[in-house]
Motif scaffolding. Structure first.
Motif, PDB file in Angstrom:
ATOM      1  N   ASN A  49      -4.080 -26.194  -1.801  1.00 40.58           N
ATOM      2  CA  ASN A  49      -4.770 -26.315  -0.517  1.00 40.58           C
ATOM      3  C   ASN A  49      -5.809 -25.208  -0.409  1.00 40.58           C
ATOM      4  O   ASN A  49      -5.847 -24.286  -1.221  1.00 40.58           O
ATOM      5  CB  ASN A  49      -3.763 -26.220   0.632  1.00 40.58           C
ATOM      6  N   LYS A  72      -2.069 -23.822  11.447  1.00 43.68           N
ATOM      7  CA  LYS A  72      -2.591 -24.366  10.188  1.00 43.68           C
ATOM      8  C   LYS A  72      -1.952 -23.655   8.994  1.00 43.68           C
ATOM      9  O   LYS A  72      -1.600 -24.284   7.990  1.00 43.68           O
ATOM     10  CB  LYS A  72      -4.115 -24.185  10.150  1.00 43.68           C
ATOM     11  N   LYS A 108       1.709 -24.795   8.596  1.00 45.96           N
ATOM     12  CA  LYS A 108       1.766 -26.159   8.073  1.00 45.96           C
ATOM     13  C   LYS A 108       1.482 -26.174   6.572  1.00 45.96           C
ATOM     14  O   LYS A 108       2.187 -26.835   5.802  1.00 45.96           O
ATOM     15  CB  LYS A 108       0.759 -27.044   8.805  1.00 45.96           C
ATOM     16  N   ALA A 109       0.456 -25.428   6.148  1.00 44.40           N
ATOM     17  CA  ALA A 109       0.101 -25.383   4.728  1.00 44.40           C
ATOM     18  C   ALA A 109       1.212 -24.738   3.911  1.00 44.40           C
ATOM     19  O   ALA A 109       1.534 -25.194   2.802  1.00 44.40           O
ATOM     20  CB  ALA A 109      -1.208 -24.624   4.537  1.00 44.40           C
ATOM     21  N   GLN A 111       4.430 -24.651   4.661  1.00 40.80           N
ATOM     22  CA  GLN A 111       5.566 -25.569   4.587  1.00 40.80           C
ATOM     23  C   GLN A 111       5.317 -26.665   3.559  1.00 40.80           C
ATOM     24  O   GLN A 111       6.211 -27.042   2.797  1.00 40.80           O
ATOM     25  CB  GLN A 111       5.823 -26.195   5.967  1.00 40.80           C
ATOM     26  N   GLN A 112       4.093 -27.191   3.524  1.00 40.79           N
ATOM     27  CA  GLN A 112       3.753 -28.206   2.525  1.00 40.79           C
ATOM     28  C   GLN A 112       3.879 -27.634   1.117  1.00 40.79           C
ATOM     29  O   GLN A 112       4.377 -28.300   0.209  1.00 40.79           O
ATOM     30  CB  GLN A 112       2.331 -28.719   2.769  1.00 40.79           C
ATOM     31  N   GLY A 113       3.419 -26.395   0.943  1.00 36.62           N
ATOM     32  CA  GLY A 113       3.507 -25.769  -0.367  1.00 36.62           C
ATOM     33  C   GLY A 113       4.937 -25.542  -0.810  1.00 36.62           C
ATOM     34  O   GLY A 113       5.289 -25.774  -1.964  1.00 36.62           O
ATOM     35  N   THR A 143       7.554 -27.205   0.206  1.00 36.20           N
ATOM     36  CA  THR A 143       8.140 -28.523  -0.081  1.00 36.20           C
ATOM     37  C   THR A 143       7.759 -28.971  -1.480  1.00 36.20           C
ATOM     38  O   THR A 143       8.593 -29.482  -2.236  1.00 36.20           O
ATOM     39  CB  THR A 143       7.654 -29.559   0.951  1.00 36.20           C
ATOM     40  N   ARG A 144       6.495 -28.762  -1.856  1.00 35.62           N
ATOM     41  CA  ARG A 144       6.045 -29.107  -3.209  1.00 35.62           C
ATOM     42  C   ARG A 144       6.796 -28.282  -4.247  1.00 35.62           C
ATOM     43  O   ARG A 144       7.186 -28.793  -5.303  1.00 35.62           O
ATOM     44  CB  ARG A 144       4.544 -28.847  -3.315  1.00 35.62           C
ATOM     45  N   GLU A 176      10.274 -29.677  -4.702  1.00 39.98           N
ATOM     46  CA  GLU A 176      10.231 -30.930  -5.453  1.00 39.98           C
ATOM     47  C   GLU A 176      10.028 -30.655  -6.937  1.00 39.98           C
ATOM     48  O   GLU A 176      10.631 -31.306  -7.792  1.00 39.98           O
ATOM     49  CB  GLU A 176       9.107 -31.818  -4.921  1.00 39.98           C
ATOM     50  N   ASP A 229      -9.939 -32.906   3.662  1.00 43.82           N
ATOM     51  CA  ASP A 229      -9.188 -32.344   4.785  1.00 43.82           C
ATOM     52  C   ASP A 229      -9.838 -31.044   5.250  1.00 43.82           C
ATOM     53  O   ASP A 229      -9.941 -30.780   6.445  1.00 43.82           O
ATOM     54  CB  ASP A 229      -7.742 -32.076   4.366  1.00 43.82           C
TER      55      ASP A 229
END
Length: 237
Positions: A99, A109, A112-113, A115-117, A119-120, A123, A143
């Motif tokens: 990102n 912001k 959110k970024a 948390q997305q990182g 989560t990745r 995974e 985006d």
């Protein structure tokens, strides 16, 4: 809790990100230049890296290329800059950045970024993840372009991680119009701050943003009202 490496040559930015992410329960490692970032990465891969693009010794994109070349780009990397162009963002995402955040960084912001990182990262730990396709990089840049007004306040509320009720149900507190104005106001303010502290899991940073108060003012207000954030967070945990 995640281990996050913050790389930025501006001390104020490092301290701000450390405070915000520390309030979220993460362990933060700070680096003020690329060399310190290399040393931190050599000690083990963090769960996430926040990497500034413009630094005096080696810029963030060059460092990102080094990690990719040496097989050390095994963690999500979020690039940060207040001066980068869309072309720079495209290059960073092509190399492997997850990102791109534009400074000044709005807290919602950022969270959110991150948390997305994370989560990745989780995974990737469970199963191998193929390298990002060009369309993913383009989506990240799109985006960024759409959200170029990055410093503007974000109205969308964060999820209630603590499972607290949305209202004041169960507080057992009722205001009486027979109270003197000062006592009624104090009682309401206690309910108000306890409600937000419960919803935000005791995070002073989030409560300060929600209530529109500076953190120092918020601390003084809570002390004046006899509200103890630590005990409240523990009780609602």
């Amino acid at each position: 809790m995640a281990n996050i490496l913050v790389v930025d040559d501006e001390m104020g930015i490092r301290e701000l990100l450390s405070e915000i992410l520390g309030d979220e329960g993460h362990a933060i490692t700070l680096a003020e230049n690329a060399q310190q970032a290399r040393e931190a990465r050599a000690q083990g891969a963090p769960d996430l890296v926040l990497l500034d693009i413009w630094m005096p010794d080696t810029d963030g994109v060059t460092l990102l290329k080094e990690w990719q070349r040496d097989g050390m780009l095994t963690m999500p990397v979020i690039m940060m800059s207040g001066h980068a162009t869309i072309d720079t963002a495209v290059e960073a995402t092509r190399i492997g950045a997850l990102n791109f955040l534009e400074k000044p960084i709005a807290m919602q912001k950022l969270l959110k970024a991150v948390q997305q990182g994370l989560t990745r990262s989780q995974e990737a730990a469970r199963a191998p993840v193929p390298a990002p396709r060009p369309m993913l990089a383009a989506a990240a840049v799109e985006d960024h372009a759409v959200n170029s007004g990055f410093a503007a306040p974000v109205a969308q509320q964060m999820p209630n991680r603590m499972g607290m009720p949305a209202g004041n149900e169960g507080t057992g507190i009722n205001l009486s119009f027979d109270l003197p104005l000062r006592e009624a106001r104090d009682a309401f303010e206690r309910m108000y701050f306890e409600h937000h502290l419960g919803r935000e899991g005791g995070s002073m940073t989030r409560v300060a943003e929600k209530t529109g108060l500076e953190r120092t003012h918020l601390y003084r207000k809570l002390k004046q009202l006899g509200v103890e954030p630590g005990k409240l967070a523990k009780k609602n945990g």
